[in-house]
Design a protein around this motif. Structure first.
Motif, PDB file in Angstrom:
ATOM      1  N   GLY A 125      -8.706  65.431 -21.101  1.00 50.39           N
ATOM      2  CA  GLY A 125      -7.592  66.296 -20.677  1.00 50.39           C
ATOM      3  C   GLY A 125      -7.327  67.424 -21.655  1.00 50.39           C
ATOM      4  N   ILE A 139      -7.142  55.144 -22.081  1.00 45.73           N
ATOM      5  CA  ILE A 139      -6.191  56.235 -22.305  1.00 45.73           C
ATOM      6  C   ILE A 139      -6.777  57.264 -23.263  1.00 45.73           C
ATOM      7  N   SER A 153      -8.097  65.720 -17.306  1.00 48.98           N
ATOM      8  CA  SER A 153      -8.886  64.511 -17.547  1.00 48.98           C
ATOM      9  C   SER A 153      -9.777  64.241 -16.339  1.00 48.98           C
ATOM     10  N   ILE A 182      -8.910  59.546 -21.256  1.00 46.46           N
ATOM     11  CA  ILE A 182      -8.119  60.484 -20.429  1.00 46.46           C
ATOM     12  C   ILE A 182      -7.570  61.611 -21.298  1.00 46.46           C
ATOM     13  N   ILE A 183      -7.070  61.270 -22.472  1.00 44.13           N
ATOM     14  CA  ILE A 183      -6.504  62.292 -23.349  1.00 44.13           C
ATOM     15  C   ILE A 183      -7.593  63.243 -23.843  1.00 44.13           C
TER      16      ILE A 183
END
Lengths: 198, 198
Positions: free
Chosen positions: A188, A181, A194, A184-185
């Motif tokens: 992104g 995660i 992301s 992805i953050i």
């Protein structure tokens, strides 16, 4: 320590850098994101900081970020995606563990090639310091989770505990969910969308 | 439409702004984060953009972000935390729905005071345009989820479908999970640590 099912972990990963400019700038600041997960996958908090591309400020910045966090008391484990962020900005996992009091694990799904890594460090300033951080991190251990290998180094815990933590933290894939995660953050935020896998 | 349990939604929220400077700067850029959740709470992607504080560029920027996303085809629903981001940067939910082809819901846990909101718009440029966006958003409906009220406006769907979507998307609290996470990320990136509730 007793490793509960609901163990709270923070997983760090960095954002992409310099890919638009096409070349590395030594002055570039790289986003580092920490994701705090509770009880499997409940996202409890996000921490962030910027560190120098190929610098050596990540260890201290991350220690400060964790120690001043409102989630500090509940956190048990700090996970890193390998031993470096922002290029070769090395994480001294023993220092992080000593100064936060938490278990620290650096984990990757690819087997680290330590010799090649140390060879690459020779192109950077403060080579001996960097080499010593890598040396202190200890031997690379491995564990198989859901048929995939994970390679790890640890501090402030035992090899067995680290294996239990990694297994619990990686219930979807061979990457701990908090690191997935965080990746992805970070991408992104930096790219607007992301991309890829950590 | 058939609303599957695993419906994929994107929830947007904005980051804090100008709190350090102590006053609003009209030129400030405010981070807006969109979180894509699949199958309850699996975080699939993060989108982000910057919009003008009290500007009117959020609607078009968010449309572009969604339409160019690699998750576009899977997305069914776009959720907003109320009708504005970045102060009074209003979201035209009908335009977002028309130009993306998705269901759009603006939802809050506090009952919106529309008269007071429109009164506040009078202090800004392009007042009529802003007032019309609010007017077009339609009446505020409400639904009780787990004993707490949620207030919402919708576009590109029906009131009944919007209620079903909100109930499924808000399984932990009276805030859709994607908006809750977008809030944590946006404040965690801007402040270094996430704070408060959306």
């Amino acid at each position: 320590m007793i490793i509960k099912k609901e163990i709270r972990v923070i997983g760090f990963d960095d954002g992409p850098f310099a890919h638009k400019a096409g070349k590395r700038s030594e002055k570039a600041q790289v986003l580092v994101v920490g994701v705090i997960l509770r009880a499997k996958e409940y996202l409890d908090g996000v921490l962030s900081t910027y560190v120098d591309l190929d610098g050596l400020d990540a260890t201290d910045k991350i220690i400060r970020l964790v120690n001043k966090s409102k989630h500090f008391d509940q956190l048990r484990v700090i996970l890193f995606n390998g031993l470096a962020v922002a290029g070769f900005n090395l994480i001294d996992i023993h220092k992080v563990s000593t100064e936060t009091g938490k278990a620290v694990i650096a984990v990757t799904s690819k087997k680290p090639d330590r010799e090649r890594f140390i060879e690459a460090l020779k192109n950077l300033d403060r080579y001996e310091e960097r080499r010593d951080i890598v040396g202190r991190a200890g031997d690379v251990k491995n564990i198989e989770v859901r048929g995939k290998k994970m390679y790890f180094q640890y501090a402030g815990t035992t090899e067995n505990e680290a294996m239990t933590i990694l297994t619990k933290a990686s219930y979807r894939s061979a990457t701990p969910e908090a690191i997935r995660i965080a990746h992805i953050i970070a991408s992104g935020i930096v790219d607007g969308e992301s991309r890829g896998r950590p």
